[in-house]
Write an enzyme that holds these catalytic residues in place. Sequence first.
Site, PDB file in Angstrom:
ATOM      1  CG  LEU A 139      -2.873  -6.897  -9.225  1.00  0.00           C
ATOM      2  CD1 LEU A 139      -3.602  -7.399 -10.465  1.00  0.00           C
ATOM      3  CD2 LEU A 139      -2.296  -8.072  -8.442  1.00  0.00           C
ATOM      4  CG  HIS A 142       5.826  -4.251 -10.268  1.00  0.00           C
ATOM      5  ND1 HIS A 142       4.941  -4.132 -11.332  1.00  0.00           N
ATOM      6  CD2 HIS A 142       6.273  -5.545 -10.298  1.00  0.00           C
ATOM      7  CE1 HIS A 142       4.859  -5.281 -11.964  1.00  0.00           C
ATOM      8  NE2 HIS A 142       5.651  -6.157 -11.363  1.00  0.00           N
ATOM      9  CG  MET A 157      -0.845   2.287 -12.013  1.00  0.00           C
ATOM     10  SD  MET A 157      -2.470   2.871 -12.566  1.00  0.00           S
ATOM     11  CE  MET A 157      -3.356   2.984 -11.025  1.00  0.00           C
ATOM     12  CD  GLU A 158       3.989   4.082  -9.141  1.00  0.00           C
ATOM     13  OE1 GLU A 158       4.104   3.002  -8.548  1.00  0.00           O
ATOM     14  OE2 GLU A 158       3.743   4.143 -10.368  1.00  0.00           O
ATOM     15  CG  ASP A 215     -10.254  16.471   4.785  1.00  0.00           C
ATOM     16  OD1 ASP A 215     -11.333  16.289   5.379  1.00  0.00           O
ATOM     17  OD2 ASP A 215      -9.181  16.657   5.377  1.00  0.00           O
TER      18      ASP A 215
END
Length: 357
Positions: A75, A77, A111-112, A126
């Site tokens: 959700l 953008h 969120m970025e 990793d």
Amino acid sequence: MTELSHLDSEGRARMVDVSAKSDTTRVAVAAGQLRTTAEVVRLVQADDMPKADVLATARIAGIAGAKKTSELIPLCHQLALSSVNVSFGFTPDAITIEATAKTKGPTGVEMEALTAVAVAGLTLHDMVKAVDPAATLTDVRLLTKDGGKRGHWERAGSGHRTNASAPPDDRDPSADDDDRITKQHRHAHAAGGKHEAAEGSRSAVVVVASTGAAAGTRVDKTGPVLVEWLTAQGFSVRGPLVYADADIADGLADALDGEPGLVITTGGTGASPTDATPEATLAVLDRELPGVAETIRLRGTATFALAALSRGVAGLAGRTVVINLPGSPGGVRDGIAVLEPLIDHLLAQVAGGGSHE
């Protein structure tokens, strides 16, 4: 209670319509940490993990993750990001991660920033799992955000301090190096164009041959190691002076200006068309010290067969000892191991002393 913006009146997930919002500059800072062992922290700091450059790989992954946020979080953008910065710091048992995202638009970049931290952290896991499979990515959180009608928000009690002010293990030293080198050249011109050598033979210059580091596209990790070691041995050290491979002859001329007791170069000793350090060094040597160069190569080949490809030389330019080392952290460590027990005696001999027994 404030309603959740991503739910419609019937409780179904929706993408928020931000078309009526004003475009403002938005900045968000997020953080997290990979809790691991002291051994892993040491190996990452020394760039000695089995996989490639751990921090550079994790940084690129974090930036790529931020750019892909709208594809990963359904959700979110799509945003035209102005910048994403990912940095790292160290504690005795953790690698800390911090990401800053910036855009100018109608919605925030929290969120970025969070995605950048998460993806960088997963990449760290990793890269280190062969040594510590129990490493844990934790504390991924938003620290601050700015922009929009709410203005500035900061996590309560976060005591926000960027990794740029943390221990300098992962700071890009290129800006500091540029400032330091500029000051050195300014001082030299003020002194009539000559760098004043420290008294006696315990003056040293470190020169890095790296086109990428000179252009600012990669961070050199060899020069600072040599500076730290030489300083611990009691030398007055200039550098690291960073020159592109094509300009290494100029770098050597700069290093020899003032007749220091010791010049150590890193990089440009291989067989690629741009590797020119041995040729530039031979052009300034009066006498060679082939045994020093061969011992450094032998030390490297004991653990890494490709060390035999180094064409590094060593010798004397007047009363200055000049030694080429490979441009890798491992090659520099091999060189230090060879030089440490003999450098004092070598410099004493060059100065006209030293026992021959």
